[in-house]
Design an enzyme around this catalytic site. Structure first.
Site, PDB file in Angstrom:
ATOM      1  N   ARG A  50       0.865  -1.179   0.000  1.00  0.00           N
ATOM      2  CA  ARG A  50       0.000   0.000   0.000  1.00  0.00           C
ATOM      3  C   ARG A  50       0.899   1.225   0.000  1.00  0.00           C
ATOM      4  NH1 ARG A  50       2.145   1.845   3.949  1.00  0.00           N
ATOM      5  NH2 ARG A  50       0.744   3.620   3.755  1.00  0.00           N
ATOM      6  N   GLY A  51       0.262   2.407  -0.123  1.00  0.00           N
ATOM      7  CA  GLY A  51       1.041   3.639  -0.297  1.00  0.00           C
ATOM      8  C   GLY A  51       1.181   3.862  -1.797  1.00  0.00           C
ATOM      9  N   ALA A  52       0.830   5.080  -2.240  1.00  0.00           N
ATOM     10  CA  ALA A  52       0.723   5.320  -3.684  1.00  0.00           C
ATOM     11  C   ALA A  52       1.978   4.917  -4.491  1.00  0.00           C
ATOM     12  CB  ALA A  52       0.348   6.780  -3.931  1.00  0.00           C
ATOM     13  N   ARG A  93      -6.967  -0.335  -6.989  1.00  0.00           N
ATOM     14  CA  ARG A  93      -7.257   0.779  -6.061  1.00  0.00           C
ATOM     15  C   ARG A  93      -7.416   2.047  -6.899  1.00  0.00           C
ATOM     16  NH1 ARG A  93      -4.302   1.212  -0.460  1.00  0.00           N
ATOM     17  NH2 ARG A  93      -6.300   2.147   0.100  1.00  0.00           N
ATOM     18  N   GLN A 199      -2.544   2.429   9.812  1.00  0.00           N
ATOM     19  CA  GLN A 199      -1.203   2.453   9.204  1.00  0.00           C
ATOM     20  C   GLN A 199      -0.207   3.224  10.064  1.00  0.00           C
ATOM     21  OE1 GLN A 199      -4.078   3.116   7.649  1.00  0.00           O
ATOM     22  NE2 GLN A 199      -4.021   2.632   5.478  1.00  0.00           N
ATOM     23  N   ASP A 240      -1.908  10.709  -2.218  1.00  0.00           N
ATOM     24  CA  ASP A 240      -2.241   9.654  -3.177  1.00  0.00           C
ATOM     25  C   ASP A 240      -2.408  10.225  -4.567  1.00  0.00           C
ATOM     26  OD1 ASP A 240      -2.593   7.799  -0.911  1.00  0.00           O
ATOM     27  OD2 ASP A 240      -3.305   6.564  -2.576  1.00  0.00           O
ATOM     28  N   ASN A 249      -5.580  12.352  -0.047  1.00  0.00           N
ATOM     29  CA  ASN A 249      -4.687  11.568   0.813  1.00  0.00           C
ATOM     30  C   ASN A 249      -5.522  10.872   1.884  1.00  0.00           C
ATOM     31  OD1 ASN A 249      -1.984  10.726   1.512  1.00  0.00           O
ATOM     32  ND2 ASN A 249      -2.189  11.961   3.358  1.00  0.00           N
ATOM     33  N   LYS A 250      -4.863  10.063   2.677  1.00  0.00           N
ATOM     34  CA  LYS A 250      -5.539   9.252   3.688  1.00  0.00           C
ATOM     35  C   LYS A 250      -6.583  10.060   4.463  1.00  0.00           C
ATOM     36  CE  LYS A 250      -5.259   5.797   4.187  1.00  0.00           C
ATOM     37  NZ  LYS A 250      -6.271   4.972   3.471  1.00  0.00           N
TER      38      LYS A 250
END
Ligand code: MRU
Length: 345
Positions: A50-52, A93, A199, A240, A249-250
């Site tokens: 995960r993480g762009a 995603r 996270q 992201d 973003n998150k």
């Protein structure tokens, strides 16, 4: 134990793609290995990776796996197989721009390559490795540019996980912190828990403790209080997707940016230019909505009454005006430049 800043989250090894399984952290540090793009798409969806930026590289390597195992007799056949892999990977995603950026880049390389299918396939694999190397290089530069904004004694708030685990290595928002510490600055990191997937609690604290970087964990709702109490003097988050208008973003990022503005705390976004989606007339981004169970359950146990209605957006959008500066590999870019679609040379 090797520091996190020297590890790779996603790696091409012997015709397979090896990843750190992030669903097992912090309890177990294990690698998983995948042999086809369908497995990679599932790993992205289930957040093994995960993480762009890490998602982008994983997808590029997924297409590389499709190329490497192809028995196509013609270029056209190979391109159509890679296109089919891309369709599946693109659905994994929807918000991370790096996913679409990396897939488009790799397909373009395949289309432009000349020669036998085997030769084109090796060119595709090579390009996926190049994207991975460039990611590390960009993060090191983000580290240098961002470290110049940090002073000895700073207390930096960060959200989600934006470290090695969110990239190939070194991280985005954690990169300036790593570099500043290497330069001898003493920093304190305040990490938000990052409900519902945690996270921050599970991954950021793991990374920072492993690399001996001082970190204090807070619940998401404590952000306003710690800022108001002066326990934080800078905030750096990742992204992201950055458009001319906002940063996706998150979820929780927007509230952090608002609290930072209210408390006159500079709010920075650290991201490589591969996260910027500056298409001219583009204003809508699909914000991923994830399973209700992420909210209703903790550690497999239901914590809410049965039947409760849940809305679980994984990301939110923060207007670029709230961003003091975008820390990229090209330097620190002001919001008005991003609005104008200019990222420098
Ligand atoms: O849902 P996740 O864990 O993939 O979300 C990650 C983030 O929101 C990060 O801040 C973003 O991808 C940038 S990471 C370098």
């Amino acid at each position: 134990m090797q520091p996190m800043s020297e590890l790779r989250t996603v790696e091409w090894t012997n015709g397979r793609v090896r990843m750190i399984d992030q669903t097992k952290l912090p309890y177990k540090f294990v690698y998983v290995s995948y042999k086809n793009y369908r497995e990679i798409a599932r790993a992205i969806k289930e957040m093994v990776v995960r993480g762009a930026p890490a998602i982008g590289v994983a997808a590029a390597m997924g297409i590389a796996l499709a190329a490497d195992s192809s028995h196509a007799k013609t270029k056209q056949q190979l391109i159509s197989e890679l296109g089919a892999a891309a369709v599946v990977l693109r659905k994994s995603r929807p918000t991370a721009w790096n996913l679409f950026w990396a897939i488009d880049r790799i397909l373009q390389v395949a289309r432009n390559a000349a020669g036998e299918p085997k030769k084109i396939a090796s060119r595709v694999v090579e390009e996926s490795l190049k994207i991975a190397e460039e990611d590390i290089e960009a993060n090191k530069r983000i580290g240098e540019h961002g470290a110049a904004l940090l002073n000895d004694g700073d207390k930096v708030l960060t959200h989600c996980n934006t470290g090695t685990l969110a990239t190939v290595s070194y991280g985005t928002a954690l990169a300036p912190i790593r570099t500043a510490i290497k330069q001898g600055k003493r920093l304190q990191v305040i990490a938000t828990e990052t409900r519902p997937r945690l996270q921050g609690a599970k991954l950021t604290t793991y990374e920072l403790l492993r690399d001996r970087i001082p970190v204090t964990l807070i619940v998401d709702g404590a952000v306003g209080y710690v800022m108001n109490k002066g326990l934080v003097n800078k905030a750096i988050v990742g992204a992201d997707r950055v458009t001319k208008k906002f940063v996706a973003n998150k979820v929780g990022t927007y509230l952090i940016a608002l609290a930072a503005q209210a408390n006159e705390i500079p709010f920075y976004v650290a991201a490589p230019t591969s996260t910027f989606d500056l298409r001219s007339n583009h204003s809508e981004v699909q914000i991923e909505e994830r399973n209700a169970q992420e909210v209703t359950h903790i550690g497999g146990k239901r914590i809410v009454p049965k039947g409760v209605k849940v809305f679980n957006p994984a990301f939110d959008v923060t207007p670029v005006e709230l961003v003091e500066g975008f820390i990229t590999e090209k330097g620190v870019i002001r919001a008005d430049m991003v609005r104008a679609g200019v990222l420098g040379t």
